[in-house]
Design a protein around this motif. Structure first.
Motif, mmCIF file in Angstrom:
data_model
loop_
_atom_site.group_PDB
_atom_site.id
_atom_site.type_symbol
_atom_site.label_atom_id
_atom_site.label_comp_id
_atom_site.label_asym_id
_atom_site.label_seq_id
_atom_site.Cartn_x
_atom_site.Cartn_y
_atom_site.Cartn_z
ATOM 1 N N GLU A 87 0.819 -1.214 0.000
ATOM 2 C CA GLU A 87 0.000 0.000 0.000
ATOM 3 C C GLU A 87 0.854 1.266 0.000
ATOM 4 O O GLU A 87 0.422 2.306 -0.484
ATOM 5 C CB GLU A 87 -0.940 0.003 1.203
ATOM 6 C CG GLU A 87 -2.005 -1.078 1.121
ATOM 7 C CD GLU A 87 -2.916 -1.092 2.331
ATOM 8 O OE1 GLU A 87 -2.754 -0.254 3.230
ATOM 9 O OE2 GLU A 87 -3.796 -1.964 2.372
ATOM 10 N N LEU A 88 2.057 1.193 0.557
ATOM 11 C CA LEU A 88 2.915 2.376 0.635
ATOM 12 C C LEU A 88 3.970 2.431 -0.459
ATOM 13 O O LEU A 88 4.454 3.505 -0.796
ATOM 14 C CB LEU A 88 3.608 2.431 2.007
ATOM 15 C CG LEU A 88 2.692 2.522 3.213
ATOM 16 C CD1 LEU A 88 3.510 2.504 4.494
ATOM 17 C CD2 LEU A 88 1.832 3.771 3.144
ATOM 18 N N SER A 89 4.313 1.284 -1.010
ATOM 19 C CA SER A 89 5.399 1.255 -1.989
ATOM 20 C C SER A 89 5.082 2.063 -3.240
ATOM 21 O O SER A 89 5.993 2.496 -3.949
ATOM 22 C CB SER A 89 5.767 -0.177 -2.360
ATOM 23 O OG SER A 89 4.696 -0.812 -3.027
ATOM 24 N N VAL A 90 3.805 2.312 -3.505
ATOM 25 C CA VAL A 90 3.449 3.139 -4.653
ATOM 26 C C VAL A 90 4.076 4.529 -4.507
ATOM 27 O O VAL A 90 4.536 5.117 -5.487
ATOM 28 C CB VAL A 90 1.918 3.218 -4.852
ATOM 29 C CG1 VAL A 90 1.243 3.964 -3.722
ATOM 30 C CG2 VAL A 90 1.585 3.857 -6.172
ATOM 31 N N PHE A 91 4.138 5.047 -3.277
ATOM 32 C CA PHE A 91 4.780 6.346 -3.057
ATOM 33 C C PHE A 91 6.269 6.268 -3.351
ATOM 34 O O PHE A 91 6.842 7.153 -3.986
ATOM 35 C CB PHE A 91 4.557 6.826 -1.621
ATOM 36 C CG PHE A 91 3.126 7.135 -1.319
ATOM 37 C CD1 PHE A 91 2.511 8.251 -1.853
ATOM 38 C CD2 PHE A 91 2.381 6.295 -0.512
ATOM 39 C CE1 PHE A 91 1.181 8.547 -1.585
ATOM 40 C CE2 PHE A 91 1.049 6.575 -0.234
ATOM 41 C CZ PHE A 91 0.450 7.697 -0.777
ATOM 42 N N TYR A 92 6.898 5.209 -2.889
ATOM 43 C CA TYR A 92 8.322 5.019 -3.094
ATOM 44 C C TYR A 92 8.652 4.923 -4.583
ATOM 45 O O TYR A 92 9.650 5.452 -5.047
ATOM 46 C CB TYR A 92 8.769 3.756 -2.346
ATOM 47 C CG TYR A 92 10.155 3.288 -2.661
ATOM 48 C CD1 TYR A 92 11.256 4.018 -2.255
ATOM 49 C CD2 TYR A 92 10.371 2.102 -3.363
ATOM 50 C CE1 TYR A 92 12.537 3.587 -2.536
ATOM 51 C CE2 TYR A 92 11.648 1.667 -3.642
ATOM 52 C CZ TYR A 92 12.727 2.419 -3.226
ATOM 53 O OH TYR A 92 13.991 1.992 -3.510
ATOM 54 N N LYS A 93 7.785 4.277 -5.324
ATOM 55 C CA LYS A 93 8.036 4.069 -6.753
ATOM 56 C C LYS A 93 7.645 5.277 -7.592
ATOM 57 O O LYS A 93 8.307 5.608 -8.569
ATOM 58 C CB LYS A 93 7.283 2.828 -7.236
ATOM 59 C CG LYS A 93 7.811 1.548 -6.639
ATOM 60 C CD LYS A 93 6.952 0.365 -7.017
ATOM 61 C CE LYS A 93 7.454 -0.890 -6.320
ATOM 62 N NZ LYS A 93 6.534 -1.999 -6.490
ATOM 63 N N GLU A 94 6.546 5.933 -7.244
ATOM 64 C CA GLU A 94 6.007 7.005 -8.075
ATOM 65 C C GLU A 94 6.525 8.400 -7.727
ATOM 66 O O GLU A 94 6.602 9.261 -8.594
ATOM 67 C CB GLU A 94 4.479 7.005 -7.999
ATOM 68 C CG GLU A 94 3.841 5.760 -8.576
ATOM 69 C CD GLU A 94 4.054 5.621 -10.072
ATOM 70 O OE1 GLU A 94 4.052 6.645 -10.773
ATOM 71 O OE2 GLU A 94 4.226 4.469 -10.526
ATOM 72 N N LEU A 95 6.862 8.631 -6.480
ATOM 73 C CA LEU A 95 7.253 9.976 -6.059
ATOM 74 C C LEU A 95 8.435 10.548 -6.850
ATOM 75 O O LEU A 95 8.381 11.710 -7.256
ATOM 76 C CB LEU A 95 7.528 9.988 -4.557
ATOM 77 C CG LEU A 95 7.539 11.347 -3.883
ATOM 78 C CD1 LEU A 95 6.215 12.078 -4.098
ATOM 79 C CD2 LEU A 95 7.801 11.187 -2.404
ATOM 80 N N PRO A 96 9.489 9.773 -7.089
ATOM 81 C CA PRO A 96 10.604 10.349 -7.857
ATOM 82 C C PRO A 96 10.220 10.767 -9.279
ATOM 83 O O PRO A 96 10.883 11.620 -9.874
ATOM 84 C CB PRO A 96 11.633 9.217 -7.901
ATOM 85 C CG PRO A 96 11.299 8.341 -6.753
ATOM 86 C CD PRO A 96 9.808 8.444 -6.604
ATOM 87 N N LYS A 97 9.159 10.214 -9.820
ATOM 88 C CA LYS A 97 8.716 10.540 -11.173
ATOM 89 C C LYS A 97 7.827 11.783 -11.195
ATOM 90 O O LYS A 97 7.503 12.285 -12.263
ATOM 91 C CB LYS A 97 7.940 9.365 -11.776
ATOM 92 C CG LYS A 97 8.727 8.082 -11.862
ATOM 93 C CD LYS A 97 7.825 6.954 -12.321
ATOM 94 C CE LYS A 97 8.488 5.605 -12.134
ATOM 95 N NZ LYS A 97 7.565 4.508 -12.384
#
Length: 118
Positions: A87-97
């Motif tokens: 549920e949180l990894s989406v932030f880790y993956k998407e935030l840098p983009k």
């Protein structure tokens, strides 16, 4: 070593085997196997035990004599928990983009949430 450390921590904190077993969601007999060196916990259970007793997994496994995690170890553990949580990894993956404006909005939202908790 693990079994003795585990039992020592439980006794020091005045917990019963049932207390720890309930926390882990297993039977008292299942937990007793760990203390009697008749079984070993999986990684997830080992992490739960470390959290329960507020020590590092390295301490439980006898790799260090220092019970508490260093701040760097704690940061790494926190990051791993964050990065591996679906549920949180989406932030880790998407935030840098994301563009800077979106990141800034997210920071502001997070500040509001933190202040609401207090």
């Amino acid at each position: 070593m693990f079994s003795k450390t585990l039992k020592s921590l439980r006794v020091q904190q005045k917990k019963t085997q049932q207390d720890v077993a309930d926390f882990l969601g297993i039977t008292r007999q299942g937990y007793a196997k760990y203390e009697n060196d008749l079984g070993e916990p999986d990684n997830s259970t080992l992490t739960k035990l470390a959290d329960y007793f507020e020590v590092s997994t390295d301490y439980l496994l006898g790799r260090t004599n220092t019970p508490a995690m260093t701040s760097q170890e704690q940061d790494e553990a926190d990051f791993q928990a964050f990065a591996t949580n679906p549920e949180l990894s989406v932030f880790y993956k998407e935030l840098p983009k994301s563009d800077e404006e979106a990141v800034d909005r997210l920071r502001k939202i997070w500040e509001i949430i933190k202040h609401e908790k207090n």
